[in-house]
Design an enzyme around this catalytic site. Structure first.
Site, mmCIF file in Angstrom:
data_model
loop_
_atom_site.group_PDB
_atom_site.id
_atom_site.type_symbol
_atom_site.label_atom_id
_atom_site.label_comp_id
_atom_site.label_asym_id
_atom_site.label_seq_id
_atom_site.Cartn_x
_atom_site.Cartn_y
_atom_site.Cartn_z
ATOM 1 N N ASP A 46 -45.786 -37.467 20.102
ATOM 2 C CA ASP A 46 -44.331 -37.306 20.132
ATOM 3 C C ASP A 46 -43.792 -37.601 18.735
ATOM 4 O O ASP A 46 -43.710 -38.754 18.310
ATOM 5 C CB ASP A 46 -43.711 -38.258 21.155
ATOM 6 C CG ASP A 46 -42.199 -38.060 21.294
ATOM 7 O OD1 ASP A 46 -41.611 -37.338 20.468
ATOM 8 O OD2 ASP A 46 -41.617 -38.642 22.230
ATOM 9 N N SER A 49 -32.559 -34.841 25.110
ATOM 10 C CA SER A 49 -33.246 -36.134 25.193
ATOM 11 C C SER A 49 -33.116 -36.950 23.914
ATOM 12 O O SER A 49 -33.294 -38.169 23.929
ATOM 13 C CB SER A 49 -34.729 -35.929 25.533
ATOM 14 O OG SER A 49 -35.359 -35.099 24.569
ATOM 15 N N HIS A 82 -38.869 -37.594 19.282
ATOM 16 C CA HIS A 82 -38.089 -38.749 19.688
ATOM 17 C C HIS A 82 -38.344 -39.911 18.725
ATOM 18 O O HIS A 82 -39.211 -39.831 17.870
ATOM 19 C CB HIS A 82 -38.439 -39.143 21.126
ATOM 20 C CG HIS A 82 -38.115 -38.067 22.119
ATOM 21 N ND1 HIS A 82 -39.039 -37.118 22.513
ATOM 22 C CD2 HIS A 82 -36.968 -37.779 22.773
ATOM 23 C CE1 HIS A 82 -38.476 -36.284 23.365
ATOM 24 N NE2 HIS A 82 -37.218 -36.667 23.540
#
Length: 331
Positions: free
Chosen positions: A292, A44, A295
């Protein structure tokens, strides 16, 4: 672009690299991609970089409807692949999800009960035939190569028909990287395809990880000069394993045609670059214990990765032009 702080910190780097580190020109990049495929394959974080490049390139397109996903798929969390076409340039910018680059599959019959899935370390991901003939191929893997994403979940390592119950994650990663390099050498046409391998982008969780309440919220400044994340056991070992795999093939008569985008050190400094609580969109901020910190925000750090790739591609084009090889291409 290289941040000014990097130029002050590393003057020799500035003199040797920034001579040809021109600002990203989206229109020129699209011209170079005309009639070609640029493909990202990985986890990702690789998708993060793909999304960044889509945004950068789209800024040069006046007609928004001329940029579209060929299957009509929305850009949402997706488990397969996404192919965006830039109609006016007849080119595609694609993403294929493959967190390990090798296939995760059911274990052989008769395996121990604790073995739920296996990673076939001696086989390239089964989707590789869909992207091995891309004109530009950007590979990455790393974030899933840890105990929590593999052995803890019942995912063990397999070579041939044998499940290696005692193999650790580092050794498995090494075998997988050897498989990737061998595949590039034997299956990718180096006259057509330029291969990049992007290195691991460090995470910035404090006081835990993504499962245990780690945080990066309220970080507003980069951490200039730090090497702690780069030299950490997980990040440093991954870089060493990748370097060893590359060296093993570069010492042979037939070298592997791959360029390394080493973004690890520069990204390690950007503890301020993550979504933290703000990755749920219109659903509002996430709970404090579900941040998060792996990312990246866009615009943000992945844009710089793509600017580095752009600079290398432009440099290659100028080298071909200087050598009199005809039209400047990216192949």
């Amino acid at each position: 672009m290289v941040p000014s702080s990097h130029l002050h910190q590393t003057p020799m780097f500035a003199k040797t690299f920034c001579v040809y580190m021109n600002p990203f020109d989206a229109k020129l990049m699209l011209e170079k991609l005309r009639d070609k495929r640029l493909v990202f394959v990985g986890d990702s974080i690789g998708r993060n970089q793909w999304e960044s490049l889509l945004c950068l390139l789209s800024s040069a397109v006046k007609n928004e409807s001329s940029v579209y996903e060929v299957n009509g798929s929305p850009i949402t969390k997706h488990t397969g692949y996404l192919v965006f076409r830039f109609k006016d340039y007849n080119c595609t910018v694609e993403y294929y999800r493959s967190p390990f680059l090798v296939p995760q599959t059911r274990p052989p019959s008769g395996s121990a009960k604790k073995v739920k899935t296996t990673l076939k370390l001696d086989t390239m991901d089964w989707t590789s035939r869909q992207w091995r003939d891309a004109d530009v191929l950007v590979l990455n893997t790393g974030h899933w190569w840890n105990y929590g994403k593999t052995i803890r979940t019942g995912c063990y390592f397999q070579e041939g028909e044998e499940v290696k119950l005692k193999m650790n994650v580092d050794d498995a990663y090494k075998r997988a990287m050897e498989t990737v390099m061998k595949w590039i050498q034997n299956k990718v046409d180096s006259n057509k395809t330029q291969v990049f391998f992007r290195t691991y982008a460090p995470v910035h969780f404090r006081g835990g990880d993504w499962r245990t309440g780690g945080t990066c919220h309220m970080e507003t400044l980069p951490e200039i000069g730090t090497t702690s994340l780069v030299s950490s056991s997980e990040t440093g070992q991954q870089l060493k394993i990748l370097g060893d795999a590359l060296s093993r093939y570069s010492n042979r008569s037939e070298t592997v045609n791959v360029k390394v985008l080493n973004i690890t050190a520069m990204s390690a400094q950007r503890k301020d670059g993550h979504p933290s609580l703000y990755y749920l969109g219109l659903r509002g901020p996430a709970p404090l214990h579900r941040q998060d910190c792996s990312h990246w925000c866009l615009p943000g750090v992945p844009d710089t990765w793509n600017e580095l790739m752009y600079a290398l591609l432009m440099k290659q084009g100028r080298a071909k032009e200087a050598n009199g090889t005809g039209n400047v291409t990216m192949s």
